[in-house]
Scaffold this active site. Sequence first.
Site, PDB file in Angstrom:
ATOM      1  N   MET A   1     -12.226   4.101  -0.307  1.00 17.22           N
ATOM      2  CA  MET A   1     -12.807   4.364   1.011  1.00 17.22           C
ATOM      3  C   MET A   1     -13.530   5.704   0.922  1.00 17.22           C
ATOM      4  O   MET A   1     -13.136   6.698   1.523  1.00 17.22           O
ATOM      5  CB  MET A   1     -11.709   4.370   2.078  1.00 17.22           C
ATOM      6  CG  MET A   1     -11.188   2.982   2.376  1.00 17.22           C
ATOM      7  SD  MET A   1      -9.920   2.953   3.661  1.00 17.22           S
ATOM      8  CE  MET A   1      -8.460   3.011   2.640  1.00 17.22           C
TER       9      MET A   1
ATOM     10  N   MET B   1     -11.221  -5.588   6.148  1.00 18.96           N
ATOM     11  CA  MET B   1     -10.387  -4.660   6.908  1.00 18.96           C
ATOM     12  C   MET B   1     -10.058  -5.287   8.253  1.00 18.96           C
ATOM     13  O   MET B   1     -10.942  -5.762   8.973  1.00 18.96           O
ATOM     14  CB  MET B   1     -11.111  -3.334   7.122  1.00 18.96           C
ATOM     15  CG  MET B   1     -11.362  -2.526   5.858  1.00 18.96           C
ATOM     16  SD  MET B   1      -9.847  -2.046   4.989  1.00 18.96           S
ATOM     17  CE  MET B   1      -8.964  -1.132   6.266  1.00 18.96           C
TER      18      MET B   1
ATOM     19  N   SER C   1       0.827  -1.208   0.000  1.00 21.76           N
ATOM     20  CA  SER C   1       0.000   0.000   0.000  1.00 21.76           C
ATOM     21  C   SER C   1       0.859   1.253   0.000  1.00 21.76           C
ATOM     22  O   SER C   1       1.669   1.458   0.913  1.00 21.76           O
ATOM     23  CB  SER C   1      -0.911   0.013   1.222  1.00 21.76           C
ATOM     24  OG  SER C   1      -1.553   1.269   1.337  1.00 21.76           O
TER      25      SER C   1
ATOM     26  N   MET D   1      -9.135   7.978  -0.024  1.00 22.01           N
ATOM     27  CA  MET D   1      -9.938   8.391   1.132  1.00 22.01           C
ATOM     28  C   MET D   1     -10.518   9.775   0.884  1.00 22.01           C
ATOM     29  O   MET D   1      -9.825  10.659   0.371  1.00 22.01           O
ATOM     30  CB  MET D   1      -9.068   8.416   2.386  1.00 22.01           C
ATOM     31  CG  MET D   1      -8.384   7.112   2.707  1.00 22.01           C
ATOM     32  SD  MET D   1      -7.374   7.264   4.196  1.00 22.01           S
ATOM     33  CE  MET D   1      -6.599   5.652   4.236  1.00 22.01           C
TER      34      MET D   1
ATOM     35  N   HIS E   1      -8.557   0.806  -3.796  1.00 25.82           N
ATOM     36  CA  HIS E   1      -9.464   0.610  -2.659  1.00 25.82           C
ATOM     37  C   HIS E   1     -10.154   1.934  -2.369  1.00 25.82           C
ATOM     38  O   HIS E   1      -9.547   2.860  -1.834  1.00 25.82           O
ATOM     39  CB  HIS E   1      -8.634   0.123  -1.468  1.00 25.82           C
ATOM     40  CG  HIS E   1      -9.424  -0.090  -0.217  1.00 25.82           C
ATOM     41  ND1 HIS E   1      -8.823  -0.329   0.995  1.00 25.82           N
ATOM     42  CD2 HIS E   1     -10.770  -0.106   0.029  1.00 25.82           C
ATOM     43  CE1 HIS E   1      -9.750  -0.478   1.926  1.00 25.82           C
ATOM     44  NE2 HIS E   1     -10.937  -0.335   1.359  1.00 25.82           N
TER      45      HIS E   1
ATOM     46  N   ASP F   1      -5.027   3.379  -1.730  1.00 31.31           N
ATOM     47  CA  ASP F   1      -6.115   3.711  -0.816  1.00 31.31           C
ATOM     48  C   ASP F   1      -6.617   5.123  -1.081  1.00 31.31           C
ATOM     49  O   ASP F   1      -5.916   6.100  -0.824  1.00 31.31           O
ATOM     50  CB  ASP F   1      -5.636   3.620   0.633  1.00 31.31           C
ATOM     51  CG  ASP F   1      -5.415   2.190   1.084  1.00 31.31           C
ATOM     52  OD1 ASP F   1      -6.351   1.390   0.971  1.00 31.31           O
ATOM     53  OD2 ASP F   1      -4.304   1.882   1.554  1.00 31.31           O
TER      54      ASP F   1
ATOM     55  N   ASP G   1      -6.545  -6.347   4.805  1.00 32.15           N
ATOM     56  CA  ASP G   1      -5.894  -5.042   4.791  1.00 32.15           C
ATOM     57  C   ASP G   1      -5.860  -4.460   6.193  1.00 32.15           C
ATOM     58  O   ASP G   1      -6.904  -4.147   6.760  1.00 32.15           O
ATOM     59  CB  ASP G   1      -6.676  -4.113   3.848  1.00 32.15           C
ATOM     60  CG  ASP G   1      -6.066  -2.724   3.727  1.00 32.15           C
ATOM     61  OD1 ASP G   1      -5.026  -2.468   4.359  1.00 32.15           O
ATOM     62  OD2 ASP G   1      -6.632  -1.898   2.993  1.00 32.15           O
TER      63      ASP G   1
ATOM     64  N   HIS H   1      -1.415  -1.459  -4.026  1.00 36.66           N
ATOM     65  CA  HIS H   1      -2.651  -1.080  -3.340  1.00 36.66           C
ATOM     66  C   HIS H   1      -2.719   0.441  -3.223  1.00 36.66           C
ATOM     67  O   HIS H   1      -1.805   1.078  -2.700  1.00 36.66           O
ATOM     68  CB  HIS H   1      -2.688  -1.723  -1.956  1.00 36.66           C
ATOM     69  CG  HIS H   1      -4.040  -1.720  -1.325  1.00 36.66           C
ATOM     70  ND1 HIS H   1      -5.029  -2.612  -1.678  1.00 36.66           N
ATOM     71  CD2 HIS H   1      -4.583  -0.931  -0.369  1.00 36.66           C
ATOM     72  CE1 HIS H   1      -6.111  -2.394  -0.954  1.00 36.66           C
ATOM     73  NE2 HIS H   1      -5.880  -1.359  -0.147  1.00 36.66           N
TER      74      HIS H   1
END
Length: 215
Positions: A67, A136, A7, A36, A65, A34, A172, A32
Amino acid sequence: MNILSPSILACDFSSLVEQIAQAEQGGAQYLHLDVMDGHFVPNLSFGLPVISDLRKKSGMIFDVHLMISNPEQYIEQFAEAGADVITFHAEATQHAHRVIQQIHECGKKAGIALNPATHESCLSYVLNDADMVLLMSVNPGFGGQKYISEVTDKIRRVKAMIGSRQVDLEVDGGVGLNNLQTVLDAGANVIVAGSAVFGQTDIKGTVEKFLEKMA
């Protein structure tokens, strides 16, 4: 097949491309990312421009991913930016099956993520269509958290739900070389590692250690 997905949330962003290249040289196939939004999770990370620019620099599989709230509004944009796998949270939308369809219509693999306190029963309605489940093992929003040990049993239960389906099971949060085997033994085959990889001095060597244990 076991897959390591480092990540970039744990990267030094002033050396982002170089650190990603070190992970790729170590043998990591996935990356990965992320995303957000400061709404679904209490933090902001990065968005479409970063993914689009990194896509020009890396041949890795982009494991994006989301979020974010209302992910259905952004699926096409992330697909166009270069995502290969797009994972959204079951808690972030009322229309999980529809979002999976959107992702597939963009020619991408679809993942569905669950927070630690979300019961896995909601997966039973989408497992025939999803390509991956992401569990998660920390509360989403920040890197560097400790693995929540109760998630181990949840991994086992979801693995049993998946059964013979060709669905990857990704974990994760808080996974390092010290507890990697526990997570693998429970049934996960895709491992996200942030600070356990990019927080190390020897990124390439650390990836190689992970992959040796995952072989």
